[in-house]
Structure formats: C-alpha cells, structure tokens
Design a protein around this motif. Structure first.
Motif, mmCIF file in Angstrom:
data_model
loop_
_atom_site.group_PDB
_atom_site.id
_atom_site.type_symbol
_atom_site.label_atom_id
_atom_site.label_comp_id
_atom_site.label_asym_id
_atom_site.label_seq_id
_atom_site.Cartn_x
_atom_site.Cartn_y
_atom_site.Cartn_z
ATOM 1 N N SER A 134 20.215 69.727 72.889
ATOM 2 C CA SER A 134 20.127 71.174 73.105
ATOM 3 C C SER A 134 21.248 71.886 72.362
ATOM 4 O O SER A 134 22.370 71.391 72.289
ATOM 5 N N GLY A 135 20.891 73.026 71.810
ATOM 6 C CA GLY A 135 21.864 73.791 71.042
ATOM 7 C C GLY A 135 21.749 73.508 69.558
ATOM 8 O O GLY A 135 22.345 74.201 68.739
ATOM 9 N N ALA A 136 20.930 72.499 69.193
ATOM 10 C CA ALA A 136 20.778 72.162 67.776
ATOM 11 C C ALA A 136 19.592 72.914 67.173
ATOM 12 O O ALA A 136 18.797 73.525 67.880
ATOM 13 N N GLU A 137 19.511 72.859 65.861
ATOM 14 C CA GLU A 137 18.486 73.575 65.134
ATOM 15 C C GLU A 137 17.962 72.665 64.039
ATOM 16 O O GLU A 137 18.729 71.912 63.446
ATOM 17 N N THR A 138 16.657 72.736 63.769
ATOM 18 C CA THR A 138 16.151 71.939 62.653
ATOM 19 C C THR A 138 14.952 72.647 62.036
ATOM 20 O O THR A 138 14.326 73.493 62.665
ATOM 21 N N ARG A 139 14.668 72.316 60.792
ATOM 22 C CA ARG A 139 13.527 72.928 60.100
ATOM 23 C C ARG A 139 12.278 72.096 60.321
ATOM 24 O O ARG A 139 12.317 70.875 60.286
ATOM 25 N N LEU A 140 11.178 72.780 60.580
ATOM 26 C CA LEU A 140 9.873 72.115 60.664
ATOM 27 C C LEU A 140 8.963 72.893 59.734
ATOM 28 O O LEU A 140 8.467 73.946 60.104
ATOM 29 N N GLY A 141 8.778 72.413 58.536
ATOM 30 C CA GLY A 141 8.018 73.178 57.562
ATOM 31 C C GLY A 141 8.736 74.490 57.304
ATOM 32 O O GLY A 141 9.944 74.502 57.073
ATOM 33 N N SER A 142 8.028 75.606 57.459
ATOM 34 C CA SER A 142 8.669 76.898 57.226
ATOM 35 C C SER A 142 9.275 77.454 58.510
ATOM 36 O O SER A 142 9.834 78.543 58.525
ATOM 37 N N ALA A 143 9.121 76.727 59.594
ATOM 38 C CA ALA A 143 9.634 77.204 60.870
ATOM 39 C C ALA A 143 10.981 76.583 61.198
ATOM 40 O O ALA A 143 11.370 75.577 60.622
ATOM 41 N N VAL A 144 11.683 77.232 62.126
ATOM 42 C CA VAL A 144 12.949 76.686 62.594
ATOM 43 C C VAL A 144 12.813 76.401 64.083
ATOM 44 O O VAL A 144 12.402 77.269 64.847
ATOM 45 N N LEU A 145 13.109 75.185 64.468
ATOM 46 C CA LEU A 145 13.075 74.805 65.878
ATOM 47 C C LEU A 145 14.493 74.835 66.423
ATOM 48 O O LEU A 145 15.421 74.318 65.793
ATOM 49 N N ARG A 146 14.642 75.470 67.578
ATOM 50 C CA ARG A 146 15.957 75.519 68.214
ATOM 51 C C ARG A 146 15.795 75.020 69.652
ATOM 52 O O ARG A 146 15.002 75.562 70.405
ATOM 53 N N THR A 147 16.466 73.954 70.003
ATOM 54 C CA THR A 147 16.364 73.444 71.374
ATOM 55 C C THR A 147 17.392 74.169 72.238
ATOM 56 O O THR A 147 18.543 74.343 71.830
#
Lengths: 168, 236
Positions: free
Chosen positions: B140-153
């Motif tokens: 939690s608190g991390a961020e990652t790219r998924l294709g053109s989207a950004v996932l933030r937990t």
C-alpha cells in the motif's frame, strides 16, 4: 460498533444548523453547537432506538447542549445576549423593503415571547416537528405543548397585527 | 352555534391534525362565526410569521468547515481506515467543489491501454490478470503503471468475515476508487467509484462518501501495517 447515523447526520445538517441559528443567533456559535451535537449523537447513538424519531432526538441534543452552555455562561457570570449578534441572514437577504420590515417586526415579536413559548414555536412552526415530537424534545406532556404553542402563535400574531401576519 | 372551541383545537384544525368528527364541527363553526374565524387566523398567522423569519435559514449554504468537521467526527467514530483521514485532511479545500461523478453499476468505462477493450475494473467480475498480479504483491502506498493507466494501492484490510480486501485507485481519464476482495486466487471488485481526476492523483475526499458507507457496511477493519500486509498478501 459501527453506527449508521453518519448519513442521517449529514442529511440533517442544514436543519440542525437552522435550529442552532434560531437559538444562538450567531453563526459561529451555531456551527460550534451543531458540531458538538453531532459528536454527542455519535457517542450516544446506541440510545436511539427508533429511526423515525431521529429528528426529534437530534433537536433534543442540540437544545440541551445550548441550554447547558447558557447555564454554564451564567454561572460564570456571563450573559449571552442573542440580540447583540443577530445573524438572521434571511431578513437581510429580503429584497422588498416592506417585507424586510415585516420580517424584522415578526422576529422582534418572536423575541418578546417567553422562552418556553418561543422554543415550541421554533420546533413546530419552523422545524415542522409534530406536537408529539416537540413534546419529546422538551420532555413535556402533549397537552402542555399544544396549549403553550397556541398561546405563542396567537401572541405573535396579536403583537404583529393580524394584517401583517396575513401578508407573511 | 352552542359549541365552543378552544385555541388548542383551532390550532390542531389549522395544522390538519384534528380528528373527525371534531374537524368537521370546527369547519362548520368557522363558516358560521366570524369571530371564531378571526381567532383561527391569528393562530395561523403567528405560525406563518415564525416560518417566514426562520425557515429560509436552512437554505443557507453550509459552511464547508462545518461539514468537514462533522464528516471527520463521523469518520473518527466509525474507526474508518486511516489513509482516508490523511487524504481527507489534504483535500479539504477541494472537497467542497468536487462531486462524485458516478457510482458504477456495471463495467467502468475505463479500459486498459493497448487497444484491448477489456475493462480494468468491473464490479463482481474477476479482475484483469495484470491488476490481479499487482494487487497480490504491491504494498500500500505504492504506484505502478498498467498500460496507460496508473494503479495506486491505498490500503489492505479485512472485513467482518476476515476476507482480505484492498482499496486502490486507478488513474486514467477518470480516477476510479475501488475495493476488491480476495476470493481464492481471484480478486473481485466489491465497489468502484469514478471520481473526477484530481491534480496530483488521489481522488478528492468528497468522492469517498459512498466508499465510506460501503466500508462501514462490511465492517472494514483498520488498515494492516506493512509487515502484516505483506504477510497476508503472501498467504494464499
């Protein structure tokens, strides 16, 4: 334990604030009162057994807090003069001068009522509580509520003049 | 007319709460007796005057600060997940202006990049494999790219039945705030809300009212601390 009164509180905020304003007449004092009442409500939500009476329950909390506060001020030798700070924006916002004058007269007539009559007038004729719910807020027999309320309404209208009352 | 009516009865008549047959009796008496009608009029006028002076006060805009403080009190009382509160504080000025764009009831109109027309977040459906993998490992608190989207937990917690759930946000044209709960090897979306995008990621606090209600309804526990989170995610 999770309480479900959060959304009810949010919905009720405009009316709770109106009621607090009608008691305290000063926006900052009223806001403080509403916040304190909401906190009290959250802490004592377990005592609320009937959703239908949520309004009456909340108004009772606001009212009791307000009178507690007044009492505490008085024991400290301070007096909270509601007529000094009068944030009745509804009157200031009225565009027609004649109507603004009338509203001011009506507010003054309501101010001249004895406290016990005025608070009933506010609960029933402004907050639209039923006689029964108002009786619950004030912990009075319903017969007392009705006779006191009728007296309050008549007195305001006589004070104002029935012609003026008709226009409002 | 020999009957007499006191002010209390006239008032109940005026307020529409007098029972029959008394109601009809008062109605007939008022027709016949102008003095009675005048008494009734006083009682009506007094009530209307009070309404005219005070009723409009409920139409005043609520001070944002009052709403925020009451919401904070509700949140604190319901033991809501800590990250919301932190975010709510950061977003107070924005909260008043922003509104929830939509509560999704079907697939959210947001698609992963690369022209693949598969919804990244769809309620009740298993998550896209890429998202499933990230939810299973990303702290939690991390961020990652998924294709053109950004996932933030955002947080990991358990509900009343000890099911592991994660709150996360997906940034695309909209910011979607969602909660997914683990069901065997899958993560299923339990709620998803499209919020208007905020300047620096993170959905505005006001978008989260529905989420708060949802978390309350599943009796969401407090967010797991990092070690406990890592352990829970690693456990099948």
């Amino acid at each position: 334990m999770t309480t479900a009164i959060g959304p009810l509180l949010i919905d009720a905020l405009p009316r709770l604030r109106r009621y607090a304003l009608s008691l305290a007449r000063a926006a900052d004092v009223a806001d403080d009162l509403v916040q304190a009442a909401c906190e009290r409500a959250l802490a004592t939500a377990a005592t609320l057994d009937d959703r239908q009476r949520f309004d009456a329950w909340m108004f009772r909390i606001v009212r009791n807090l307000w009178y507690d506060r007044l009492r505490r001020l008085r024991t400290r030798g301070e007096e909270f003069d509601v007529t000094v700070r009068d944030d009745l924006v509804a009157i200031e916002g009225e565009k027609l001068p004649e109507r603004r004058l009338l509203l001011g007269q009506a507010a003054a007539a309501i101010d001249r009522l004895p406290d016990d009559q005025r608070e009933l007038l506010l609960l029933v004729c402004v907050e639209e509580l039923s006689y029964r719910d108002a009786a619950e807020v004030l912990q009075l027999p319903i017969g007392t509520v009705m006779s006191r309320l009728a007296r309050a309404r008549r007195r305001v209208a006589e004070d104002l003049g029935v012609e003026s009352g008709r226009v409002l | 007319m020999t009957q007499s009516f006191d002010d209390t009865e006239l008032m109940a008549f005026a307020d529409g709460v007098l029972d029959e047959p008394r109601f009809s009796e008062v109605a007939a008496a008022i027709e016949a007796d102008p003095r009675l009608a005048e008494r009734l009029e006083l009682i009506v006028a007094g009530g209307k005057a009070a309404g005219a002076v005070f009723a409009p006060l409920a139409g005043l805009p609520l001070p944002g600060e009052l709403t925020a403080r009451v919401k904070a009190a509700i949140a604190a009382h319901e033991g809501r997940v800590v990250p919301f509160r932190r975010r709510a504080a950061a977003w107070l000025p924005v909260a008043a202006a922003a509104a929830v764009a939509a509560i999704a009831v079907g697939p959210i109109a947001y698609f992963a990049g690369g022209g693949r027309e598969a919804p990244l977040v769809a309620i009740g459906a298993p998550l896209a494999p890429a998202l499933t993998a990230e939810l299973g490992r990303l702290p939690s608190g991390a961020e990652t790219r998924l294709g053109s989207a950004v996932l933030r937990t955002i947080a990991t917690f358990t509900d009343a039945s000890a099911t592991l759930c994660r709150e996360f946000e997906v940034d695309g044209p909209l910011t979607t705030v969602a909660v997914a709960c683990r069901n065997g090897a899958e993560w299923r979306v339990a709620i998803a809300i499209d919020a208007p995008p905020a300047n620096d990621g993170y959905a505005p606090a006001s978008s989260l009212a529905a989420l708060d209600a949802f978390l309350g309804s599943i009796d969401a526990g407090p967010p797991l601390p990092p070690e406990a989170e890592a352990e829970a995610l690693a456990r099948p």
